[in-house]
Write a protein that holds these residues in place. Sequence first.
Motif, PDB file in Angstrom:
ATOM      1  N   GLN A  51       0.844  -1.197   0.000  1.00 56.93           N
ATOM      2  CA  GLN A  51       0.000   0.000   0.000  1.00 56.93           C
ATOM      3  C   GLN A  51       0.875   1.242   0.000  1.00 56.93           C
ATOM      4  O   GLN A  51       1.887   1.295   0.683  1.00 56.93           O
ATOM      5  CB  GLN A  51      -0.890   0.003   1.250  1.00 56.93           C
ATOM      6  CG  GLN A  51      -1.863   1.145   1.334  1.00 56.93           C
ATOM      7  CD  GLN A  51      -3.042   0.983   0.401  1.00 56.93           C
ATOM      8  OE1 GLN A  51      -3.388  -0.127   0.048  1.00 56.93           O
ATOM      9  NE2 GLN A  51      -3.645   2.062   0.019  1.00 56.93           N
ATOM     10  N   ASN A  52       0.465   2.223  -0.752  1.00 60.52           N
ATOM     11  CA  ASN A  52       1.147   3.506  -0.816  1.00 60.52           C
ATOM     12  C   ASN A  52       0.079   4.589  -0.848  1.00 60.52           C
ATOM     13  O   ASN A  52      -0.913   4.448  -1.549  1.00 60.52           O
ATOM     14  CB  ASN A  52       2.011   3.565  -2.071  1.00 60.52           C
ATOM     15  CG  ASN A  52       3.148   4.526  -1.946  1.00 60.52           C
ATOM     16  OD1 ASN A  52       3.364   5.125  -0.906  1.00 60.52           O
ATOM     17  ND2 ASN A  52       3.891   4.677  -3.011  1.00 60.52           N
ATOM     18  N   VAL A  53       0.217   5.632  -0.091  1.00 59.88           N
ATOM     19  CA  VAL A  53      -0.703   6.769  -0.055  1.00 59.88           C
ATOM     20  C   VAL A  53      -2.103   6.322   0.389  1.00 59.88           C
ATOM     21  O   VAL A  53      -3.105   6.704  -0.192  1.00 59.88           O
ATOM     22  CB  VAL A  53      -0.764   7.499  -1.421  1.00 59.88           C
ATOM     23  CG1 VAL A  53      -1.427   8.854  -1.275  1.00 59.88           C
ATOM     24  CG2 VAL A  53       0.604   7.670  -2.046  1.00 59.88           C
ATOM     25  N   GLY A  54      -2.176   5.502   1.401  1.00 61.83           N
ATOM     26  CA  GLY A  54      -3.466   5.040   1.903  1.00 61.83           C
ATOM     27  C   GLY A  54      -4.065   6.009   2.910  1.00 61.83           C
ATOM     28  O   GLY A  54      -3.370   6.844   3.480  1.00 61.83           O
ATOM     29  N   ASP A  55      -5.356   5.906   3.106  1.00 62.82           N
ATOM     30  CA  ASP A  55      -6.070   6.694   4.110  1.00 62.82           C
ATOM     31  C   ASP A  55      -6.639   5.728   5.142  1.00 62.82           C
ATOM     32  O   ASP A  55      -7.280   4.740   4.784  1.00 62.82           O
ATOM     33  CB  ASP A  55      -7.226   7.473   3.476  1.00 62.82           C
ATOM     34  CG  ASP A  55      -6.729   8.490   2.470  1.00 62.82           C
ATOM     35  OD1 ASP A  55      -5.791   9.234   2.800  1.00 62.82           O
ATOM     36  OD2 ASP A  55      -7.279   8.526   1.358  1.00 62.82           O
ATOM     37  N   MET A  56      -6.417   6.019   6.417  1.00 62.09           N
ATOM     38  CA  MET A  56      -6.942   5.172   7.483  1.00 62.09           C
ATOM     39  C   MET A  56      -8.171   5.818   8.092  1.00 62.09           C
ATOM     40  O   MET A  56      -8.206   7.027   8.303  1.00 62.09           O
ATOM     41  CB  MET A  56      -5.900   4.959   8.571  1.00 62.09           C
ATOM     42  CG  MET A  56      -4.744   4.124   8.155  1.00 62.09           C
ATOM     43  SD  MET A  56      -3.679   3.857   9.561  1.00 62.09           S
ATOM     44  CE  MET A  56      -2.394   2.917   8.798  1.00 62.09           C
ATOM     45  N   VAL A  57      -9.166   4.982   8.378  1.00 65.01           N
ATOM     46  CA  VAL A  57     -10.397   5.448   9.010  1.00 65.01           C
ATOM     47  C   VAL A  57     -10.643   4.581  10.239  1.00 65.01           C
ATOM     48  O   VAL A  57     -10.645   3.350  10.137  1.00 65.01           O
ATOM     49  CB  VAL A  57     -11.603   5.343   8.044  1.00 65.01           C
ATOM     50  CG1 VAL A  57     -12.883   5.784   8.731  1.00 65.01           C
ATOM     51  CG2 VAL A  57     -11.355   6.155   6.789  1.00 65.01           C
ATOM     52  N   MET A  58     -10.823   5.218  11.397  1.00 69.89           N
ATOM     53  CA  MET A  58     -11.143   4.497  12.628  1.00 69.89           C
ATOM     54  C   MET A  58     -12.644   4.254  12.654  1.00 69.89           C
ATOM     55  O   MET A  58     -13.435   5.193  12.551  1.00 69.89           O
ATOM     56  CB  MET A  58     -10.732   5.316  13.851  1.00 69.89           C
ATOM     57  CG  MET A  58     -11.099   4.670  15.158  1.00 69.89           C
ATOM     58  SD  MET A  58     -10.063   3.294  15.581  1.00 69.89           S
ATOM     59  CE  MET A  58      -8.725   4.127  16.371  1.00 69.89           C
ATOM     60  N   LEU A  59     -13.031   2.991  12.752  1.00 67.21           N
ATOM     61  CA  LEU A  59     -14.439   2.620  12.777  1.00 67.21           C
ATOM     62  C   LEU A  59     -14.975   2.649  14.207  1.00 67.21           C
ATOM     63  O   LEU A  59     -14.198   2.564  15.161  1.00 67.21           O
ATOM     64  CB  LEU A  59     -14.609   1.215  12.172  1.00 67.21           C
ATOM     65  CG  LEU A  59     -14.126   1.062  10.733  1.00 67.21           C
ATOM     66  CD1 LEU A  59     -14.245  -0.384  10.291  1.00 67.21           C
ATOM     67  CD2 LEU A  59     -14.896   1.968   9.803  1.00 67.21           C
ATOM     68  N   PRO A  60     -16.291   2.778  14.386  1.00 70.06           N
ATOM     69  CA  PRO A  60     -16.864   2.802  15.736  1.00 70.06           C
ATOM     70  C   PRO A  60     -16.545   1.548  16.556  1.00 70.06           C
ATOM     71  O   PRO A  60     -16.555   1.590  17.781  1.00 70.06           O
ATOM     72  CB  PRO A  60     -18.370   2.910  15.482  1.00 70.06           C
ATOM     73  CG  PRO A  60     -18.499   3.478  14.124  1.00 70.06           C
ATOM     74  CD  PRO A  60     -17.307   2.998  13.359  1.00 70.06           C
ATOM     75  N   THR A  61     -16.218   0.455  15.889  1.00 71.12           N
ATOM     76  CA  THR A  61     -15.878  -0.791  16.582  1.00 71.12           C
ATOM     77  C   THR A  61     -14.461  -0.780  17.145  1.00 71.12           C
ATOM     78  O   THR A  61     -14.070  -1.688  17.867  1.00 71.12           O
ATOM     79  CB  THR A  61     -15.993  -1.974  15.615  1.00 71.12           C
ATOM     80  OG1 THR A  61     -15.073  -1.767  14.538  1.00 71.12           O
ATOM     81  CG2 THR A  61     -17.400  -2.128  15.089  1.00 71.12           C
ATOM     82  N   GLY A  62     -13.673   0.230  16.767  1.00 70.48           N
ATOM     83  CA  GLY A  62     -12.277   0.281  17.175  1.00 70.48           C
ATOM     84  C   GLY A  62     -11.341  -0.287  16.115  1.00 70.48           C
ATOM     85  O   GLY A  62     -10.130  -0.197  16.229  1.00 70.48           O
ATOM     86  N   ASP A  63     -11.908  -0.885  15.062  1.00 69.38           N
ATOM     87  CA  ASP A  63     -11.112  -1.385  13.952  1.00 69.38           C
ATOM     88  C   ASP A  63     -10.668  -0.213  13.081  1.00 69.38           C
ATOM     89  O   ASP A  63     -11.289   0.844  13.077  1.00 69.38           O
ATOM     90  CB  ASP A  63     -11.920  -2.358  13.088  1.00 69.38           C
ATOM     91  CG  ASP A  63     -12.283  -3.636  13.833  1.00 69.38           C
ATOM     92  OD1 ASP A  63     -11.442  -4.115  14.616  1.00 69.38           O
ATOM     93  OD2 ASP A  63     -13.392  -4.136  13.639  1.00 69.38           O
TER      94      ASP A  63
END
Length: 77
Positions: free
Chosen positions: A58-70
């Motif tokens: 992966q390169n230039v990815g965006d991370m999103v924190m989900l309500p589950t903590g994942d």
Amino acid sequence: MLALEGDYSSATIIICGGSQYNAYLNQNIYEPAQGTCGRIVATNPNPFWEMDTMPLVQNVGDMVMLPTGDVIIINGA
């Protein structure tokens, strides 16, 4: 005033993907991306990096924190 629930005394930092060191100097579109993720608990008195491997590089990815903590990684190259 909004009251927050939960324990917020710990801070974990996650860094995933990226390029080889100095890849921008090569200006080569075929330079491989990285498939590793590093995780550190920054509030630990003796912090240390834990390394994981992603299923795909992966390169230039965006991370999103989900309500589950994942955490989900989307987009990228």
